[in-house]
Design an enzyme around this catalytic site. Structure first.
Site: not given
Ligand code: PGA
Length: 262
Positions: A13-15, A99, A101, A171, A177, A217
């Protein structure tokens, strides 16, 4: 998901990152590593603006394309939104839904997750549905309660046949993150719980075949012990997916664990 191996499912997931040239280079590096990752199922999930660019690089390879979100209507006056048929046309096989976020910053609820899951399936996209507890829920012993609520509302109305098209991602929000990964034991506990729920609701076969990813992470250094856990089928990788060597390293470590007895 016929035609692709049954090994580790690794999604990057490149966000909200990467310019066109950066996206192209990263995708090229991942494609170039595929001969060494043969049984893996690899998905790249770039921002909407470079789906075309990345899709062109992935064409003819076994790496699949995914999007980070969608809207539940197929078309109409919904400024700023992107629909499932549009993503399908852009070459996506998968789409992230729910997700953390999106839940945290953009008002995503279990109900909107459910509408998006149905919309994705209607267009032949496989949704990667994200669930996970926040730190306060974990610390107050409400992790499984929260996961159950997200699963039952988010997957409402799906038949066992439709469930075959869904990927789940656990998650823990406190691990995204932050550099804090759930320990393999903590992750496995929730993954096993999710598989039990699937068994209760959709039957043994569907639960056994379900793909349940861990995210939060994930790095090359922690992916081997996580993947060794019985109910962890792959990873949803954020930060580390922006670095080709790290992302390929994660996939390689998962494949190494896959090659051994779980
Ligand atoms: P992260 O993000 O690996 O940077 O913790 C995971 C995600 O949000 O899918």
């Amino acid at each position: 998901m016929a035609g692709i191996g049954q090994g580790p499912f690794i999604a990057g997931n490149w966000k909200m990152h990467l310019t066109r040239p950066e996206a192209r280079a990263l995708a090229q590096n991942v494609v170039a590593a595929m001969p060494g990752l043969q049984e893996s199922r690899i998905v790249l999930i770039p921002p909407f603006t470079v789906l075309g660019e990345v899709g062109a690089v992935l064409a003819g390879s076994d790496v699949r394309l995914g999007a980070q979100d969608l809207f539940w209507e197929d078309r109409g006056a919904y400024t700023g939104e992107v629909s499932a048929p549009m993503l399908k046309e852009a070459g996506c096989a998968h789409v992230l839904v729910g997700h953390s976020e999106r839940r945290q910053y953009f008002g995503e609820t279990d109900e909107t997750v459910n509408r998006k899951v149905h919309a994705a399936l209607r267009s032949g996209l496989s949704p990667i549905v994200c669930v996970g507890e926040v730190l306060e829920e974990r610390e107050s012993g409400r992790t499984t309660e929260r996961i159950d609520a997200q699963l039952s509302a988010g997957l409402r109305g799906l038949s066992p046949a439709e469930m075959a098209g869904i990927v789940l991602a656990y998650e823990p929000v406190w691990a995204i993150g932050t550099g804090k990964t759930a320990s393999p034991g903590q992750a496995e506990e929730v993954h096993a719980h999710i598989r039990r729920r699937l068994r209760d609701n959709y039957g043994n076969d569907r639960a056994t075949c379900a793909i349940i990813l861990y995210g939060g992470s994930v790095k090359p250094a922690n992916s081997y012990p996580l993947f060794k856990e019985k109910n962890i089928d792959g990873f949803l990788v954020g930060g580390a997916s922006l670095d080709a060597a790290d992302f390929i390293g994660i996939a390689g470590e998962a494949l190494r664990a896959y090659g051994e007895e779980k």
